[in-house]
Write a protein that holds these residues in place. Structure first.
Motif, mmCIF file in Angstrom:
data_model
loop_
_atom_site.group_PDB
_atom_site.id
_atom_site.type_symbol
_atom_site.label_atom_id
_atom_site.label_comp_id
_atom_site.label_asym_id
_atom_site.label_seq_id
_atom_site.Cartn_x
_atom_site.Cartn_y
_atom_site.Cartn_z
ATOM 1 N N VAL A 1 4.915 14.585 -13.364
ATOM 2 C CA VAL A 1 4.060 15.439 -14.201
ATOM 3 C C VAL A 1 4.356 16.907 -13.898
ATOM 4 N N LYS A 2 4.469 17.235 -12.599
ATOM 5 C CA LYS A 2 4.779 18.618 -12.225
ATOM 6 C C LYS A 2 6.136 19.032 -12.786
ATOM 7 N N LEU A 3 7.109 18.127 -12.709
ATOM 8 C CA LEU A 3 8.437 18.419 -13.236
ATOM 9 C C LEU A 3 8.385 18.652 -14.743
ATOM 10 N N GLU B 1 0.839 -1.206 0.000
ATOM 11 C CA GLU B 1 0.000 0.000 0.000
ATOM 12 C C GLU B 1 0.872 1.253 0.000
ATOM 13 N N GLN B 2 1.917 1.245 0.830
ATOM 14 C CA GLN B 2 2.817 2.396 0.882
ATOM 15 C C GLN B 2 3.526 2.568 -0.456
ATOM 16 N N GLU C 1 2.539 9.289 -5.913
ATOM 17 C CA GLU C 1 3.115 10.600 -5.610
ATOM 18 C C GLU C 1 4.270 10.909 -6.576
ATOM 19 N N ARG C 2 5.108 9.906 -6.843
ATOM 20 C CA ARG C 2 6.220 10.076 -7.775
ATOM 21 C C ARG C 2 5.697 10.425 -9.172
#
Length: 156
Positions: A55-57, A41-42, A49-50
């Motif tokens: 995508v943000k990068l 799950e983690q 999140e990665r």
């Protein structure tokens, strides 16, 4: 073997020890399964999140590329305008009437536009024999900010 005593089964000590070992092993397996489930799950959360950060990068790199293109265009336009100003200045100084026609205020404005290098040569009554043709940008890198642009606001 096993012995029956008062309707109950009496087991030899080896069997009891084996049964306890199985129970300890079963409990350890249950804990490991729970740990594995939590780890998966983690891992899923971290991978999501990665992916979001990638995508943000990607968007940030694209925005930097867009801003760099804008900057290069602006610098090219600035160099073009500086060269035009320099040519106008050179033309005015070549003409015999150039110094007489320009007022102090006009010299001050031209000096502000052309920068300090041409400013000394523009002083009334002085004629420049050499002109700095380095065409260095009037903007330093620290003068440029990377704030949100109208394009960012429109896309948001």
């Amino acid at each position: 073997g096993a012995v029956w005593w008062n309707k109950g089964l009496i087991l030899p000590p080896d069997y009891i020890w084996i049964a306890r070992c199985f129970e300890v092993t079963r409990q350890r397996c249950c804990r490991l399964e729970q740990d594995g489930r939590r780890a998966r799950e983690q891992l899923a959360r971290v991978e999501a999140e990665r992916a979001a950060l990638e995508v943000k990068l990607k968007h940030a790199r694209y925005q930097v590329e867009v801003e760099m293109k804008k900057r290069h265009r602006a610098e090219a336009e600035l160099e073009k305008q500086e060269r035009k100003l320099q040519l106008v200045f050179e033309l005015l100084m070549r003409e015999p009437w150039g110094n007489e026609v320009l007022s102090r205020e006009q010299c001050s404005v031209l000096s502000a536009l052309a920068g300090q290098r041409l400013g000394a040569a523009l002083a009334p009554g002085r004629r420049s024999s050499t002109v700095d043709e380095s065409c260095q940008s009037l903007l330093s890198h620290s003068d440029i900010s990377y704030d949100r642009t109208e394009d960012d606001v429109v896309r948001s």
